[in-house]
Scaffold this active site. Structure first.
Site: not given
Ligand SMILES: Cc1cc2nc3c(=O)[nH]c(=O)nc-3n(C[C@H](O)[C@H](O)[C@H](O)COP(=O)(O)OP(=O)(O)OC[C@H]3O[C@@H](n4cnc5c(N)ncnc54)[C@H](O)[C@@H]3O)c2cc1C
Ligand code: FES
Ligand code: FES
Length: 1341
Positions: A53, A123, A158, A160, A276-277, A375, A924, A1273
């Site tokens: 993804c 798969c 998953c 499958c 955490g990006n 959250d 399916r 199916e």
């Molecule tokens: C698959 C997935 C599921 C998720 N599920 C949820 C969920 O269930 N609930 C939810 O609320 N969110 C969710 N999120 C969103 C995200 O994970 C959260 O917002 C997370 O807490 C971001 O933290 P990070 O460290 O990765 O932020 P980053 O991506 O690293 O940064 C986010 C922002 O914060 C800024 N920043 C970070 N640190 C600082 C600092 N020290 N000073 C100033 N700015 C700063 C960055 O510049 C950027 O603008 C999800 C994201 C993904 C990809």
């Molecule tokens: S075995 Fe196919 S997605 Fe898990």
């Molecule tokens: S490819 Fe789906 S979580 Fe990274």
């Protein structure tokens, strides 16, 4: 970017160093845009880690990251998503991929072995990610519980298996014999030798299991690879480095001190801090954001604090959510009641994303992003946490998170040059209550629909002195309902106040249908319901809690999760023909071990070829428009772009395609009829260039009208494909209706469903002289070759398509693969260079079609006993913009509308709606699951009408042996009644129904329901020419056998079953037989691997080929009766006997005559019955499947493990369809559900908590291979039992609320629909306050 160099110290480190699987990797100029996933797959060619993804939502890319923690003197291991991990963030760390923990050639890791041998890999595309999540858990914890496994796998999808076998396989790690073994910590065996409890306690029933845990390699933590000593020794060096990585696309800086960071931030305010990006990464990948300067603050000491202070706790900005979670656990233990807010945070963190995201994401990242559906922000607002920020201008500043903090959509009150250092969260007083709640589409790993945090202080036992009621998901920012909060002050905590409060909340939290996210009614109801839950919670915790009666107590808590259990009941075939015969045995999928070690190769795992190019498709941005101009000049000017292909590169005739009707264009020439239409394809030297170029192609459209999106739009505009409706009739419906006094009319609507195969569409084409070789992820390689040859104007024999395996298909790759593969083939042929293309998940979801949404209207009559006398069904299917194979699908649906019920007089009209959506396609069940739903609704409507139990109405109408279907096929081996009786007995249906009634009478806010659903599924392509299969057997001098068949392997175990068949027929061990791939130069003109038929067709073809070989070997065997297989083969070779043979099967002719509606349409039927019990949370609409029992007649199973896997997998996929999965589109036809973030398929925690599958015994099928039956199916529809159980539960809730028990519920029964159907004083308060607008935000298909 040059100016930045002036602020970088001389002692900077510019070389990235990290370890992968114990080997040192040095990268001199890493680019900040490179993800670890890309680097592993494309640079290091470690392709075990998969792309599913790219947005952290599927877990296919999970790897383990290890870091030495000097202050703790230990190595910390975390599972992370490689797709969101910037390579630059890895300096000084070690990465372990699935290849690094074991291999089939050397030593399998126990995690790899157990998932494979417990049949948890179909798969296999999800398998490496799941393996790595489990592996990391074992590396981190010496003793694990089931809940640890569930938490570890929260972020792994998953599609499958239905997860059950994965859970079972991994649960062996918590078996007493295993844990004891681990504690003894021996290298190869337990210190007790043969007295080990593992050997003693071998389950006596093991033979009746699908696998033998006693054969598993014990897990021995001391055998794990060590952390690279260099990283431990030089930890200080790696940590203290000022990092400056300069790539082509930007720079990555890791300062050492706060001051260094603050200076860069001040000079370059647009530079991006990245923790955490998980937000930034998604913005870059999917929102085309570009940050040339990225700064990692991870090594700044002030940002890493985690401490308890007098007033609360302080959390540094560099602390990850999981580290925070661990810390909070200790604080809660130590601080008791003072820690109520922390408890709320912990509860919320459990449902926050998946484990991999929580391992890297930070609380501060969440706050600063300021997502309205965050959250954690409602909690921060409700407790008025204090943020500490720093800038060079004024040093430290404290900001309170109050109503002024969230300034707008994704905007907070923090200046660009300010750095968040930490956040302080307070303790609570003894007279304070704090609680937070989250509701999302899916319980685990989903963003919220509404989040609430409530903070109440009491002046005395009952008088509120201060309140903060905060919500996420109700506006463009996190909000505090200030009016309601203020109104609370001085009020008593009683029902009178509650009433006023609910009124104030409903007024204050305004929302209409145009609000992004939709579901205005539900979201408002949730706000009130969650507050009501809190109200009851406080009551139940007050000193005089007698105020809350026991029936109301059920509203206080969410549904509790139980540990899952399961059983599988099957018969091992005792009819062995020879010692190697394993037909009927639960042998493991032949690729499972390779899948678990990452050695299994999928299309995009093929290493890059010399001079390979990459192709990206440009899809339409309009759903109905004329193309006025395509400008590719900017794209072509981009260095590295090689070519652009569009309709102008093909003649009008060659630009056509379509499986049945050629109504599609490869590249849209003048108009587009959905946003899935392909405008053109850009080809470049790399993927990143191609993706950049794609965004530079500009297209000018002239919008056309009317835009037709829904079935209702199509009915209004009479937008049908020509030739529809298709009708069949039996008996005289009108005559019966005119005489009947019991007539019922109604409708059922089924939504759409995305296939969500884990491997997206991929293709690689290579031209060799005049030949073209295509490797792709298609279920129909023959069709790919045929279309490619036609489009290129070359003979079919010049195009060979190969498919080794695909990462799931479920019908989605049956026809739609052409969308990508044909442009790739054209580019490769014309440019004479290898060309690759892989759809990103969002592209795949927007371009390749879904399950057909449907609307089925019915009019039925019955006698006073409930026996159906006549029925008319008008079925409308939304086919999208092209015919694809929708005409066959409608036909299948028409023939399944009866499900298992004998309807003597019937008329069925099937309409195929033409709309401006992507062309919908096979999925399916192929229309049957939608159609059979109508029959089930009818049964329950009749029961209601004549006031009889639905079970009686079902039973009286069930088909019996010798009955004729509505298409006049006699049911000769009909076992439906046997399945029905057995399922009722096994599930203890009647006893449980009584218990449920009792439970419901005692609980107001949780209701249970139980329901039975039978199924009958016709097996056939319904078209003669498709009912054929070919096989090729090649035997080599050493006796090894290479088998080829016309079908592909997509996880359903076809190759394994075919090897079992060949093994029986040739009388040799299965290990001597191999299937390498499906290739069109081995078996020509094959039919798509679909319709559950492949084992039947290819099994017969394999038998035929083996028969020929056996006949030729016969004289040799007679000469040497005691010889071995190898000796016979050798003798045959020297005797010049041909050791290759083709096999062929053509199924008996279909005798069905459409004109007279008579004859046989299906080869045979697969039958089954399921019973499901659910518990529903009436305040939120949440539910849990408590138990499911399935009895399935699949004849004499060729392989019970594979077949039970198909049953469970289909059930869970169907469960998603009937309860959870929703495709959202905009009113303009734009698909809004584009990935795991916005589209939810079931996770591990959604499956039935007790899941029992029984294969009906003594029901051989005379019409297929070795008495077996098709299974892929048929079981899917059985998951409708959950839908009807939910409906039963809602009925109880409605009766309690004093509203009519009659209501309609459509598919899927999402939490929103369930909550709104549990009508009560809250929904009644909300309903009149929601404004309905002409243009809602979304349409649900
Ligand atoms: C698959 C997935 C599921 C998720 N599920 C949820 C969920 O269930 N609930 C939810 O609320 N969110 C969710 N999120 C969103 C995200 O994970 C959260 O917002 C997370 O807490 C971001 O933290 P990070 O460290 O990765 O932020 P980053 O991506 O690293 O940064 C986010 C922002 O914060 C800024 N920043 C970070 N640190 C600082 C600092 N020290 N000073 C100033 N700015 C700063 C960055 O510049 C950027 O603008 C999800 C994201 C993904 C990809
Ligand atoms: S075995 Fe196919 S997605 Fe898990
Ligand atoms: S490819 Fe789906 S979580 Fe990274």
């Amino acid at each position: 970017m040059e100016e930045i160099e002036a602020f970088i110290p001389e002692d900077r480190v510019t070389n990235l160093v990290f370890f992968v699987n114990g080997k040192k990797v040095m990268e001199p100029s890493p680019d900040p845009s490179w993800t670890l996933l890309w680097y592993l797959r494309k640079r290091l060619l470690l392709t075990g880690t998969k792309y599913g993804c790219g947005e952290g939502g599927c877990g296919a890319c999970t790897v383990m990251l290890s870091q030495y923690r000097k202050h703790e003197d230990r190595v910390k291991h975390t599972a992370v998503n490689a797709c969101l991990m910037p390579i630059c963030a890895l300096h000084g760390q070690a990465v372990t991929t699935v290849e690094g923990i074991g291999s089939t050639a050397e030593r399998l890791h126990p995690v790899q072995e157990r998932i494979a041998k417990a049949h948890g890999s179909q798969c296999g595309f999800c398998t490496p990610g799941i393996v790595m999540s489990m592996y990391t858990l074992l590396r981190n914890k010496t003793s694990i519980k089931y809940e640890d496994i569930e938490t570890a796998l929260q972020g792994n999808l998953c599609r499958c298996t239905g997860y059950r076998p994965i859970i079972e396989g991994f649960k062996t790690f918590i078996e007493p014999w295993e844990t004891k073994y681990q504690s003894v910590d021996q290298v190869s065996s337990c210190g007790l030798g043969k007295d080990c409890c593992r050997n003693k306690n071998i389950d006596l029933q093991e033979d009746a299991k699908l696998y033998k845990p006693s054969e598993f390699i014990p897990y021995c933590p001391s055998q794990e690879p060590i952390f690279p000593p260099e990283l431990r020794l030089n930890d200080e060096f790696y940590r203290s480095a000022f990092i400056y990585f300069r790539g082509n696309d930007g720079v990555w800086i890791r300062p050492r001190t706060l001051e260094e960071l603050a200076i860069i931030k001040q000079k370059f305010p647009h530079s991006k801090i990245v923790m955490g990006n998980t937000e930034v990464g998604v913005e870059v990948k999917f929102k085309n954001k570009y940050y040339p300067i990225m700064i990692s603050p991870s090594m700044i000491p002030e940002l890493s604090v985690l401490k308890v202070v007098d007033s609360g706790i302080v959390i540094g900005a560099a602390i990850t959510l999981n580290d925070l979670n661990d810390f909070l656990e200790i604080v809660i233990r130590e601080q008791g009641k003072k820690a109520a807010i922390f408890e709320s945070i912990r509860e919320m963190l459990h449902y926050f994303a998946g484990n991999q995201v929580r391992n890297v994401a930070s609380l501060i990242g969440n706050i600063v992003t300021a997502s309205p559906i965050s959250d954690l922000n409602p909690i921060m607002l409700a407790c008025e946490a204090i943020i500490c920020v720093y800038s060079t201008t004024y040093g430290i500043k404290y900001i309170r998170i109050d109503s002024t903090f969230f300034k707008g959509y994704r905007k907070v009150n923090i200046a660009e040059d300010e750095i968040v250092i930490a956040i302080e969260i307070p303790f609570v007083d003894s007279c304070q209550y704090f609680k937070s709640y989250k509701q999302s589409r899916r319980r685990d790993d989903d963003i919220s629909i509404v989040t609430a945090a409530f903070n109440i202080k009491f002046a005395d036992d009952f008088t509120v002195s201060q309140a903060q009621l905060c919500y996420g998901g109700m506006a463009s920012t996190t909000v505090c309902a200030t009016k309601a909060s203020h109104a609370f002050t001085g009020c008593k905590w009683n029902d009178k106040t509650l009433k006023v409060l609910l009124k104030l909340l409903v007024e204050e939290l305004e929302l209409d249908d145009s609000a992004p996210g939709g579901m205005a009614n539900y979201r408002k109801s949730l706000c009130l319901s969650l507050f009501y839950r809190f109200y009851m919670y406080v009551f139940s915790n007050m000193k005089n809690n007698g105020l809350l009666n026991t029936k109301q107590q059920s509203g206080v808590f969410q549904i509790h999760s139980e540990d899952p259990k399961s059983s599988q009941c099957f018969e091992i075939n005792s009819n062995v023909i020879h010692k190697h015969d394993n037909i009927g045995k639960p042998i493991v999928h032949r690729s499972a071990l390779k899948q678990a070690t990452g050695e299994a190769i999928y299309c995009d795992d093929i290493p890059p070829l010399n001079e390979e190019l990459y192709l990206c498709l440009i899809k339409s941005s309009e759903c109905f428009a004329r193309i006025k101009m395509i400008d590719v000049s900017k794209a072509l000017a981009l260095p590295g772009v090689v070519a652009f292909f569009s309709a102008s590169d093909l003649s009008k005739e060659r630009n056509k395609m379509g499986t049945i009707v050629k109504d599609e264009q490869i590249f849209a020439s003048d108009t587009v009829s959905s946003q899935a239409c392909v405008i053109g394809a850009v080809v470049a030297k790399s993927e990143s260039i191609a993706r950049k170029a794609k965004n530079l192609v500009s297209v000018i459209y002239e919008k056309l009208r009317p835009v037709v999106i829904t079935i209702e739009d199509a009915i209004k505009h009479k937008s049908y494909f020509t030739g529809y409706p298709k009708t069949i009739r039996k008996g005289n419906v009108e005559k019966i209706f005119s005489r009947s006094r019991n007539i019922i009319e109604g409708y059922i609507r089924n939504g759409s469903q995305e296939h969500f195969y884990l491997e997206t569409m991929s293709a690689l084409a290579v031209r060799k002289e005049d030949d073209l070789e295509i490797i792709c992820s298609s279920q129909n390689p023959a069709e790919i070759s045929r279309v490619a040859a036609e489009v290129l104007g070359i003979p079919n024999h010049n195009v060979v398509t190969r498919v080794k395996r695909i990462g799931g298909g479920f019908g989605g790759k049956e026809t739609r693969g052409v969308v990508l593969t044909i442009p790739v083939a054209i580019a490769a042929y014309k440019l004479k260079k290898p060309v690759r293309g892989v759809l990103d998940r969002d592209e795949d979801m927007q371009m390749t079609g879904f399950r057909h949404p449907s609307l089925i209207k019915y009019k039925v009559s019955c006698d006073d006993d409930g026996k159906i006398t006549a029925a008319i069904f008008d079925m409308y299917f939304n086919a999208g913009n092209f015919m694809d194979i929708s005409c066959s699908l409608v036909y299948k649906a028409i023939m399944h509308v009866d499900n298992c019920y004998n309807i003597p007089n019937i008329e069925v009209n099937g309409y195929l709606c033409k709309t401006n959506l992507p062309s919908n396609t096979a999925f399916r069940g192929f229309g049957a699951p939608q159609a059979m739903m109508a029959a089930e609704v009818v049964i329950r409507d009749i029961a209601e009408k004549i006031n009889k139990p639905y079970e009686d109405v079902m039973e009286i109408n069930l088909y019996r042996v010798g009955d004729f279907t509505h298409f006049n096929q006699e049911l000769t081996h009909c076992t439906i009644y046997r399945c029905w009786k057995e399922c009722i007995e096994i599930s203890k249906y009647w006893q449980r129904k009584k218990i449920i009634k009792e439970f419901n009478s005692q609980n107001r806010w949780k209701k249970k329901g139980i329901s039975l659903v039978p199924t009958k599924f016709g097996i056939s392509f319904q078209t003669d020419f498709l009912m054929q299969g070919g096989a090729l057997i090649l035997i080599y001098i050493d006796g090894s056998v290479l088998l080829s068949i016309g079908g592909i392997e997509m996880g359903q175990g076809l190759f394994t079953k075919m090897m079992q068949v060949a093994s029986r027929c040739l009388g040799i061990d299965i290990t001597k037989i191999h299937i390498s791939e499906m290739a069109t130069d081995k078996v020509p003109n094959s039919t798509s691997t679909a319709a559950s038929l492949s084992s039947d067709l290819y099994g017969m073809a394999v038998i035929d080929a083996c028969r020929k070989i056996n006949e030729r070997l016969e004289p040799i065997k007679i000469k040497n009766p005691t010889g071995t297989w190898e000796e016979w083969i050798s003798a045959a070779y020297f005797d010049r006997v041909s050791l290759s043979a083709t096999g062929f099967y053509s199924a008996p002719k279909i005798e069905y005559n459409e004109e007279t509606n008579s004859g046989n349409l299906f080869e045979y039927f697969t039958f089954g019955v399921a019973c499901s019990e659910v518990i529903v949370d009436c305040l939120t609409g949440d539910h849990q499947v408590v138990r499911t029992d399935i009895v399935m007649d699949i004849g004499e199973s060729l392989n019970p493990a594979i077949d039970i896997g198909q049953i469970e997998g289909a059930f869970v996929q169907g469960y998603g369809f009937y309860t959870m999965e929703e495709i959202l589109v905009s009113p303009e036809g734009e698909v809004l559900s584009r990935g795991p973030g916005t589209y939810k398929i079931p996770t591990l925690s959604d499956i039935p908590k007790e899941f029992n599958v029984t294969l009906l015994k003594g029901a051989p099928n005379p019409r297929a291979v070795f008495s077996s039956k098709a299974v892929g199916e048929p079981p899917l529809f059985l998951s409708a039992s959950v839908f009807f159980a939910i409906k039963e539960a809602i009925k109880y809730a409605r009766v309690d609320a004093g509203v009519s028990p009659e209501f309609s519920l459509i598919v899927p029964a999402t939490c929103a629909r369930i909550r709104m159907a549990c009508e009560d004083f809250i929904t009644q308060e909300v309903e009149p306050t929601v404004r309905h607008v002409d243009q809602p935000w979304n349409i649900i298909l």
